[in-house]
Each structure stands twice: as C-alpha cells, then as structure tokens.
Design an enzyme around this catalytic site. Structure first.
Site, short mmCIF file in Angstrom:
data_model
loop_
_atom_site.label_atom_id
_atom_site.label_comp_id
_atom_site.label_asym_id
_atom_site.label_seq_id
_atom_site.Cartn_x
_atom_site.Cartn_y
_atom_site.Cartn_z
N GLU A 56 10.63 0.63 9.92
CA GLU A 56 11.56 1.75 9.66
C GLU A 56 10.79 3.01 10.02
OE1 GLU A 56 14.59 1.44 8.76
OE2 GLU A 56 14.80 -0.40 7.59
N CYS A 109 13.40 10.77 6.65
CA CYS A 109 13.46 10.18 8.00
C CYS A 109 14.84 10.37 8.62
CB CYS A 109 13.09 8.71 7.93
SG CYS A 109 14.04 7.84 6.68
N GLU A 164 10.21 15.13 15.51
CA GLU A 164 10.50 15.14 14.08
C GLU A 164 9.60 16.17 13.40
OE1 GLU A 164 9.40 11.55 11.99
OE2 GLU A 164 11.32 11.59 10.97
N LYS A 223 0.84 -1.20 0.00
CA LYS A 223 0.00 0.00 0.00
C LYS A 223 0.88 1.25 0.00
CE LYS A 223 -1.87 2.59 3.23
NZ LYS A 223 -1.84 3.94 2.64
P1 TAP Z 1 2.52 7.43 8.63
O1 TAP Z 1 1.41 8.34 8.92
O2 TAP Z 1 2.98 6.50 9.69
O3 TAP Z 1 2.10 6.62 7.33
C1 TAP Z 1 2.91 5.62 6.75
C2 TAP Z 1 2.02 4.66 6.01
O4 TAP Z 1 1.20 3.94 6.94
C3 TAP Z 1 1.06 5.33 5.05
O5 TAP Z 1 0.88 4.51 3.92
C4 TAP Z 1 -0.21 5.41 5.89
O6 TAP Z 1 -1.37 5.54 5.13
C5 TAP Z 1 -0.17 4.09 6.61
N1 TAP Z 1 -0.95 4.01 7.84
C6 TAP Z 1 -1.48 5.02 8.57
N2 TAP Z 1 -2.12 4.53 9.66
C7 TAP Z 1 -1.99 3.18 9.61
C8 TAP Z 1 -2.42 2.09 10.45
N3 TAP Z 1 -3.09 2.31 11.59
N4 TAP Z 1 -2.09 0.83 10.11
C9 TAP Z 1 -1.35 0.59 9.00
N5 TAP Z 1 -0.93 1.56 8.15
C10 TAP Z 1 -1.23 2.84 8.46
O7 TAP Z 1 3.82 8.21 8.18
P2 TAP Z 1 3.92 9.33 7.07
O8 TAP Z 1 3.45 10.59 7.66
O9 TAP Z 1 3.35 8.88 5.79
O10 TAP Z 1 5.50 9.36 6.83
C11 TAP Z 1 6.34 10.12 7.57
C12 TAP Z 1 7.04 9.26 8.61
O11 TAP Z 1 7.71 8.17 7.99
C13 TAP Z 1 8.10 10.03 9.33
O12 TAP Z 1 8.01 9.80 10.69
C14 TAP Z 1 9.39 9.47 8.77
O13 TAP Z 1 10.49 9.57 9.62
C15 TAP Z 1 9.03 8.07 8.49
N6 TAP Z 1 9.92 7.50 7.47
C16 TAP Z 1 10.84 6.60 7.90
C17 TAP Z 1 11.73 6.08 6.99
C18 TAP Z 1 12.72 5.10 7.49
S1 TAP Z 1 13.50 4.25 6.37
N7 TAP Z 1 12.97 4.94 8.75
C19 TAP Z 1 11.67 6.44 5.65
C20 TAP Z 1 10.73 7.35 5.25
C21 TAP Z 1 9.84 7.88 6.19
P3 TAP Z 1 -1.85 7.00 4.60
O14 TAP Z 1 -0.68 7.88 4.48
O15 TAP Z 1 -2.42 6.68 3.29
O16 TAP Z 1 -2.81 7.50 5.60
#
Ligand code: TAP
Length: 481
Positions: free
Chosen positions: A257, A291, A388, A183
């Site tokens: 991650e 991240c 963050e 997804k």
């Molecule tokens: P999240 O809100 O955690 O979303 C990540 C993914 O999970 C999205 O596809 C989201 O769907 C989905 N999701 C949301 N709630 C969920 C649930 N209850 N169960 C399963 N999946 C769920 O993060 P974001 O805002 O997209 O991304 C930013 C974060 O990612 C930052 O904290 C960043 O540090 C972290 N990040 C970490 C890394 C590594 S390698 N450590 C790399 C990139 C980013 P929707 O977005 O469609 O709602």
C-alpha cells in the site's frame, strides 16, 4: 513569522502512563533489544517521550522464530471461532482504553485529539470487530476451496495512522490464522507498544503478535528474513519498490500500500458548501499526512473563482495548534524531516510559477508546524502536481469537460483514490469507471470502513486491505507451510 507559546493540557497527559524506556515484544514477553535505543519525541513540543529499543537482525530473528512456534503449535490449529474470540476481546479492550490510546497517538504523532479520538481509535476497534466476525466464516468468503493461513507475516507500517495501520495489518492476518512480526515507524512506536500490552491483557497466546521497533534497517531485516512467508507493507512508493526487488525470486508474497496524489474533482453542479467541506477534509485532515489525501483539487473552470473564495474563507477558520486541545483542526507535522520535505516541495511550487497562499495563522514557537497552504495556477508538469507532498498543501488545477478532468486526474504515476462532486448520478458512474484509482468517493472524501476494500492502482501498490477482498492477502489455497 507570528508564533505563540502553548502549554499542552496537563489533564490529558495524565491519562497515559508513558514509560521512560521500552523493550521489544517478542514471544509474549518484553525483551531488551540488542541494538542501540532511539528516542521518540512529541512533534508538537520536541519533548522526548521515551527511549525505544532498536531491534537488530538477531532480535528480528527471535521474533520470527517466536511467530513460527506460535503458528505451528497454537494459532494455525485453533478453530476460527476461538481465534475470533481473541479478536473480539482485543477490540473491546481497545474501546475500553480508547482515551489512553487517543492521547498517546496525539502525543507521539502530532494529530489533533479529535481525530485520534473520533477516527483512528474507533476505526482500529472496528477493524478487530469486523475481522473477528470473519474468523469462523472464511470458507464462505469466496476465497477458493479450503482457504488456509499463509504462515508468518512480516508487517511494516508508516507513521501517519500508527494504530489504525496496525489494526489494518494485524486484524485480518490473525483472523485468517497467521502470526505476525510488526514494525511500527521509528517516529511513532508508542501505540504499537501499548497494543502489545493489550495483547497481554487479552491473553493472546505468546508469539502470535510480536512488535519490533526500529528504523528502516529493522524493516529490511523483516523483509529479508527467510522465515517470513509474506510481507504486508504500507509506506512510500520508493521503499515499496525496494521491498519488491528484494523479495523477487523468493517464495514470499507481498501486498504493498504505497503513495498517492488523489484528484478531488468538483463540477459546476456540485453543492458548493458541501464540496468546500469535502476539499478541506480531503487535504487538511491529519495535516495532509494521508496516502489518499485529495491533494489535487480539479475544479471546473466556470466555478473556479467562487470555489477559491469560499475555500480560503473557510481555511481562515481552521485552528492550528496544540494536538491535545479538542478545538484544534490541524496539528503538528510528524517530524522535522517531513517538515523539510514539505518546505522543499512548496518552494519548488513557487519556483515553477504557481501562486502560493496560506492562512497566515500564528504557529507555536516549538515543534514542527506548517500553515494550511493553497497553490493556484498549477500546471500538470509542476512537481506539486506530480509528487506526494504529504502535508497540508493543496494544488489547484482547472478543467472544462469531464473528459479533461479524467485525463488530468489520471495523469500521475499514482492511482490510490479520487473524489467526485456533482449532482449527476450518471456522471459519477461514468467517472468512477474512467478513473484509474482504487477508491473513488462521490460527494464525500476520506471515508473509511472496515467492510470496504482499500488499495491502489499503478505505483500506489497492489493488494487490498479491508472487506472480503482484504482476506485474500492472508490465505492460500496451495500447499500449507
Ligand atoms: P516509508 O519511509 O516508506 O516508511 C514506511 C515504513 O517502512 C516505516 O516503518 C519505515 O521505517 C520502514 N522502512 C524504511 N525503509 C525500509 C526498508 N528499506 N525496508 C523495509 N522497511 C523500511 O514511508 P513513510 O514516510 O513512513 O510514510 C509515508 C508514505 O506512506 C507515503 O508515501 C504515504 O502515501 C504512504 N502511505 C500509504 C498508505 C496506503 S494505505 N497506501 C497509507 C499510509 C501511508 P522508519 O520510518 O522507522 O524509518
């Protein structure tokens, strides 16, 4: 606030053929989702790009079943050499369609085209090439006796590197003989849907890769599905913790991650021009939606003023604007929700007493934008030093001794990455040993390579992606399913 109008370059836009609406890619075919559709927009203009299907629990179930059938009948029985041929084919098609992927990524995500063109897309292809090479050599990868695939893997990824995070997830899973249900994030589904087309073009057997679009509820349906053997998640620490809770007590494995709050540490013997470039790249690359971004600058007190002066002079040269313009350095913030979060945290920085500075550059009149911003006078307890921000905002702290630098660098709940700038090799080795971070860069920052494992300590998650270590997450030496 100074603003300006811009017209996105029409010739770049013509490279991609965006359909008005998209279904789900399940079992090698496009199906209509049973849930409602949602819109994905261009964050630089707020223009709607397409309607995208929202996968329901029943759609996720269909995708998991398709992945299971492909796993048992085809993919887990195929020789590693043959799996490798498909991965090589996918890698080559990514290269052939690189311009299309880069433009689509910049349209849907808001990142500058020079980054999607020179970083995201080439690295995505490199991940498939690298893992294609492993597919027939797994028994030589020190993975234990007779490494076998785990089964069906559920993969959930964020919006900051949509295609690259997909490659980090799908390439190793397939190389090791697993099938996947992935997804993408709700705000950036389009390159994952184009990747589904690439799978068809590569004649990948039906059901080996399934792409289901949707929001958090769709991700949750994947995580909770009893037919999924392993979850690979990249995203926020908050959602990562909820996933860990929901699979506790099941036989599902997980790699997480999560977030970061990296320290980029500059000593007084560092080559300063190079260090300033590293600081800029560390936090303003991809609008700081990274991240492992170097979001905390730790600078040795004796050179703090000089670094501040040089850094601000350099930041004034950054071009903020149209992501499709090849000269743009800083693109759009991915969504209004993310812009609101950045605004909220920067307001907290001011309220807690840090000194705010920004470039004062003009911003486009539509879309989501934030000026490159620097906070000085930051203390370790400030929210902007602990949380963050995930935006183009740098928090500057100072230190006197290497011991103090280590203590401050380690003083967050995260432990994903860190950077060290110094001429002294012995200091680099000592610091790398002391820093509680999964990745430590020396005299560089934000360098990625498929051969190098990436992952966190503490609340930045567990498991590694990339390199030989990344394969461990996708094999078992226990009972096969
Ligand atoms: P999240 O809100 O955690 O979303 C990540 C993914 O999970 C999205 O596809 C989201 O769907 C989905 N999701 C949301 N709630 C969920 C649930 N209850 N169960 C399963 N999946 C769920 O993060 P974001 O805002 O997209 O991304 C930013 C974060 O990612 C930052 O904290 C960043 O540090 C972290 N990040 C970490 C890394 C590594 S390698 N450590 C790399 C990139 C980013 P929707 O977005 O469609 O709602």
């Amino acid at each position: 606030m100074p603003i300006f109008e811009y017209a996105p370059a029409p010739e770049s836009r013509a490279i991609v053929d965006i359909q008005p609406s998209y279904g789900l890619f399940v079992g090698g075919e496009w199906i209509e989702g049973r849930g409602a559709a949602f819109k994905t927009t261009n964050p630089a203009t707020e223009e709607v790009l397409a309607d995208v299907a929202e996968a329901s629990v029943a759609d996720v179930d269909a995708a998991v079943r398709a992945a299971r059938t492909a796993y048992t009948r085809v993919w887990s029985r195929m020789s590693g050499a043959d799996r490798g041929k498909y991965l090589f084919r996918i890698a080559r098609i990514i290269q052939e369609r690189a311009r299309e992927l880069a433009v689509l990524e910049s349209l849907d995500n808001g990142k500058p085209i020079k980054e999607s063109r020179d970083v995201d897309v080439p690295l995505a292809a490199a991940h498939f090439f690298y893992h294609a090479g492993w597919a027939d050599k797994l028994e030589y990868a020190s993975l234990g006796p007779k490494p076998r695939p785990i089964g069906v893997v559920g993969q959930v990824i964020p919006w900051n590197f949509p295609l690259l995070m997909l490659a980090w997830k799908i390439a190793p899973a397939l190389a090791c003989g697993n099938t996947v249900v992935l997804k993408p994030a709700e705000t950036t589904p389009l390159t994952a849907l184009l990747f589904a087309e690439i799978c068809q073009q590569a004649e990948l057997p039906a059901g080996v890769v399934n792409i289901v679009t949707g929001a958090g509820a769709t991700g949750q349906a994947i995580v909770e599905h009893p037919g999924v053997d392993k979850i690979a998640f990249t995203g926020s620490t908050e959602v990562g913790k909820s996933i860990a809770r929901s699979i506790a007590g099941t036989r599902k494995r997980a790699t997480l991650e999560l977030g970061g709050k990296a320290a980029n540490i500059v000593f007084d013997d560092a080559p300063l021009d190079q260090a300033v470039e590293g600081i800029v790249n560390g936090i303003f690359f991809n609008q700081g939606h990274v991240c492992c971004a170097g979001s905390r600058l730790l600078v040795q007190e004796s050179i703090a003023e000089e670094v501040d002066r040089r850094l601000k002079r350099r930041l004034e040269t950054l071009r903020v604007g149209d992501p499709l313009d090849k000269n743009t350095d800083v693109g759009a913030i991915n969504s209004r929700a993310q812009l609101d979060r950045i605004a909220e945290l920067t307001a907290a920085g001011e309220a807690e007493g840090a000194v705010r500075w920004d470039t004062g550059c003009e911003l486009p009149s539509h879309g989501f934008w934030f000026r490159p911003t620097v906070f000085t006078g930051v203390s370790q307890t400030h929210r902007i030093a602990q949380e963050e921000i995930f935006g183009p905002v740098l928090s500057v702290l100072t230190f006197r001794t290497p011991q103090e630098a280590v203590a401050k660098a380690n003083n967050t709940p995260y432990g994903l990455s860190a950077g060290i700038w110094t001429e002294k090799g012995s200091r680099i080795l000592w610091m790398a040993d002391q820093l509680r971070a999964g990745v430590v860069w020396a005299n560089t920052f934000n360098r990625f390579d498929p051969t190098s494992p990436f992952g966190g300590y503490k609340e930045s998650g567990y498991g590694r992606e990339g390199g030989r270590h990344g394969l461990e997450a996708y094999v078992t030496t226990g009972d096969p399913r």
